[in-house]
Design a protein around this motif. Structure first.
Motif, PDB file in Angstrom:
ATOM      1  N   LEU A 180       0.819  -1.214   0.000  1.00  0.00           N
ATOM      2  CA  LEU A 180       0.000   0.000   0.000  1.00  0.00           C
ATOM      3  C   LEU A 180       0.850   1.260   0.000  1.00  0.00           C
ATOM      4  O   LEU A 180       0.510   2.252  -0.629  1.00  0.00           O
ATOM      5  N   VAL A 203      -6.039 -13.834   1.039  1.00  0.00           N
ATOM      6  CA  VAL A 203      -6.792 -13.180  -0.032  1.00  0.00           C
ATOM      7  C   VAL A 203      -6.577 -11.673  -0.002  1.00  0.00           C
ATOM      8  O   VAL A 203      -6.220 -11.058  -1.006  1.00  0.00           O
ATOM      9  N   GLN A 204      -6.786 -11.071   1.172  1.00  0.00           N
ATOM     10  CA  GLN A 204      -6.830  -9.608   1.210  1.00  0.00           C
ATOM     11  C   GLN A 204      -5.451  -8.958   1.324  1.00  0.00           C
ATOM     12  O   GLN A 204      -5.324  -7.769   1.054  1.00  0.00           O
ATOM     13  N   ASP A 208      -4.949  -9.723  -3.322  1.00  0.00           N
ATOM     14  CA  ASP A 208      -5.384  -8.365  -3.698  1.00  0.00           C
ATOM     15  C   ASP A 208      -4.247  -7.569  -4.344  1.00  0.00           C
ATOM     16  O   ASP A 208      -4.489  -6.686  -5.161  1.00  0.00           O
TER      17      ASP A 208
END
Ligand SMILES: Cc1cc2nc3c(=O)[nH]c(=O)nc-3n(C[C@H](O)[C@H](O)[C@H](O)COP(=O)(O)OP(=O)(O)OC[C@H]3O[C@@H](n4cnc5c(N)ncnc54)[C@H](O)[C@@H]3O)c2cc1C
Ligand code: SF4
Lengths: 419, 127
Positions: A180, A203-204, A208
């Motif tokens: 990020l 997953v996240q 992602d």
């Protein structure tokens, strides 16, 4: 030396210690002191800025700082004395007498005598050497907790091209934070054949952001003279032994998320028995260590994946301390050991009195589907669709079932059910 | 699963609702779910429908001036569309605030016009 006398001393102001203090006060213990070596309460929560905290405890999905603030807010409504910057250095317990905590605060020594101690010192991160990562010692190698503190408390990005060692939740969450903030996460390296974290985080945090996960791979070596330049990664076989020539991944920072260890040094020195499986103290169903009147809760007891469990253990320890202080004793006689059976890596408490309901927290060794957790000698069964090592199981066995125990032990097995 | 007809496509996603972690094969037409396979229970279908346009709560930090700490942790007040996360990060990285900051303070109002705010998740006292 400053001397104090209290009913209850709590060591550690993380979620377990905070929840213990609030509960102890509510139950009516009058003089309580909570000490923490840090000036800031909350333990590891203030640096865990992601959500995922408190779904069970508060019924809401909170960030770490928010969860901590809620507990600290509740603590402020009590008369619990908080000593920040106070490091506990020694616990000294003589039979049938006050329990003593020795420590330092602002260069001054102190001693607190109390009727009970709740030890909630949390855990520490394993180092690269404990994980067997050899090679040079350039700068740029951080534990996940150090990287998290740098980024999320001080706003400093520790590197631009990152390799993360370990795919537990801590490693996965750090992978997302780096991605990020614009760093390139070159990969997450996991020695086991399955990921160490929750599926939600796979997953996240990885999928992602398109971050590669190398299962059955280990970082063998760190390279670089002053700053990290690369890591050497090897595939491992079923016995976790490296195979093949390996390959290099260029990077300028290596983040170690290679597991957590309960901070038991004080307890061990005071003579508490330690469980090899959990790395924490052996406790009975009061969450009392083998030193009478000294209770353990939170990550020092067992490395919890949910803060909710740490807080729950804190409350449980407070209930036990209250009973001990108000009634002068606990019923401990006839405590029977738990035996870890098939596919049970760890379980707490390790001893049960069979006189009260018990919440068990456990972890399996290997992932399995369609199983039952079986408490053999009392025939108690809990069916689960799946168990995975990263996800603790929590089951509550009522006293009415435990009363049936006629043997000197209670065996826990994870059994496969027919499809 | 049948090969997708015209205007349809398939996607594989991992269900995160329970530890079984089923691999769901989702047949889509536009943004509508036509069929889900691989789910071992009904909750997987609901999850697949939600993941057609996935949303995530965005968590990051924002610069603070004159505070006891140089940054404050923040989150979006509601989950935002996953595709917009890089754009949202660009907006947030340009923002800075002056201490004191209180948990719950709105740091960015109506992020990208989504009707979602960026809010502080901790206090940062002024020094
Ligand atoms: C990176 C990371 C991510 C996580 N993510 C999640 C998540 O998404 N959801 C979730 O539910 N849980 C999560 N957890 C787990 C959760 O944070 C822990 O279970 C919980 O914080 C444990 O609480 P604790 O009170 O036992 O320990 P801690 O929070 O570690 O607190 C222990 C305290 O004891 C103090 N202390 C230790 N020794 C002494 C001494 N000798 N004298 C004085 N003070 C002392 C320390 O300073 C510290 O403040 C995460 C943990 C980590 C590390
Ligand atoms: S589809 Fe059902 S069984 Fe499969 S992971 Fe999702 S919730 Fe679990």
């Amino acid at each position: 030396m400053r001397e104090m006398q209290r009913d209850l001393t709590i060591i550690g102001g993380g979620p377990a210690g905070l929840a213990a203090a609030i509960k102890a006060w509510k139950l009516g213990i009058e003089s309580i002191t909570l000490i923490d070596e840090s000036e800031r309460l909350g333990g590891v929560l203030p640096q865990c800025i992601h959500t995922g905290f408190g779904l069970h405890y508060f019924g809401e999905d909170l960030t770490g700082p928010e969860f901590a603030a809620r507990l600290i807010g509740r603590l402020k409504e009590t008369d619990v004395e908080v000593l920040g910057g106070a490091y506990a250095a020694e616990i000294n317990v003589k039979p049938d007498s006050f329990k003593e905590v020795y420590g330092y605060r602002y260069g001054e020594a102190f001693k607190i005598k109390s009727k009970a101690i709740i030890y909630a010192a949390g855990c520490r991160e394993r180092t690269r050497f404990e994980a067997g990562i050899l090679g040079e010692r350039p700068s740029g190698v951080y534990t996940a907790g150090e990287a998290q503190t740098l980024m999320d408390i001080y706003g400093i990005l520790p590197g631009k091209e990152i390799v993360i060692v370990g795919s537990g939740d801590v490693g996965l969450i750090m992978a997302r934070r780096f991605a990020l903030e614009g760093a390139k996460v070159k990969g997450v390296i996991e020695i086991m054949p399955y990921p160490g974290g929750l599926i939600r985080n796979i997953v996240q945090c990885l999928e992602d952001f398109g971050i590669p996960l190398y299962l059955s791979h280990a970082v063998a070596e760190v390279k670089g003279s002053r700053r990290v330049e690369s890591v050497k990664v090897m595939k491992v076989d079923g016995n976790l032994k490296p195979i093949g020539p390996g390959f290099e991944i260029k990077c300028d920072a290596v983040i170690l998320a290679v597991g957590l260890r309960p901070r038991i040094e004080l307890l061990a020195r005071a003579g508490a028995l330690i469980d090899d499986a959990t790395g924490g103290p052996i406790v009975n169903d009061w969450l009392e260590t083998s030193i009478p009147g000294v209770f353990a809760a939170g990550n020092v007891l067992v490395v919890n994946d949910l803060v909710d469990y740490a807080a729950e253990q804190g409350e449980r320890a407070a209930e036990s301390a209250f009973k001990l202080i108000s009634e002068g004793d606990l019923t401990r006689s006839g405590a029977k050991p738990l035996i870890r059976g098939r596919n049970v890596r760890l379980i707490v408490p390790q001893l049960v009195s069979c006189l009260q309901d018990v919440v068990f927290y456990g972890r399996v060794s290997a992932p399995e589907e369609n199983v039952a957790i079986r408490f053999e000698e009392i025939g108690k069964i809990f069916r689960l669709p799946a168990v995975r090592p990263p996800e603790m199981f929590r089951v509550k066995v009522p006293a009415s079932d435990l009363l049936r125990l006629r043997c000197e032990k209670l065996t826990v097995n994870v059994m496969r059910l027919e499809a | 699963m049948m090969p997708p007809a015209e205007g349809q496509n398939t996607r594989e996603i991992t269900c995160i609702i329970c530890p079984l972690g089923c691999t769901l094969r989702v047949l889509l037409k536009g943004e509508g779910v036509i069929k889900v396979e691989g789910n071992r229970c009904q909750r997987g279908i609901i999850y697949a429908q939600g993941e057609v346009k996935p949303r995530r709560t965005l968590i990051t930090v924002v610069k603070v001036y004159g505070g006891e700490l140089p940054v404050v942790s923040v989150k979006t007040s509601k989950p935002i569309p996953k595709d917009l996360i890089p754009e949202a990060m660009k907006v947030i990285s340009r923002v800075s605030v002056k201490a004191p900051v209180k948990a719950g303070d709105v740091i960015v109002e109506n992020l990208l016009g989504l009707g979602t705010d960026v809010i502080a998740t901790r206090d940062v006292k002024a020094v």
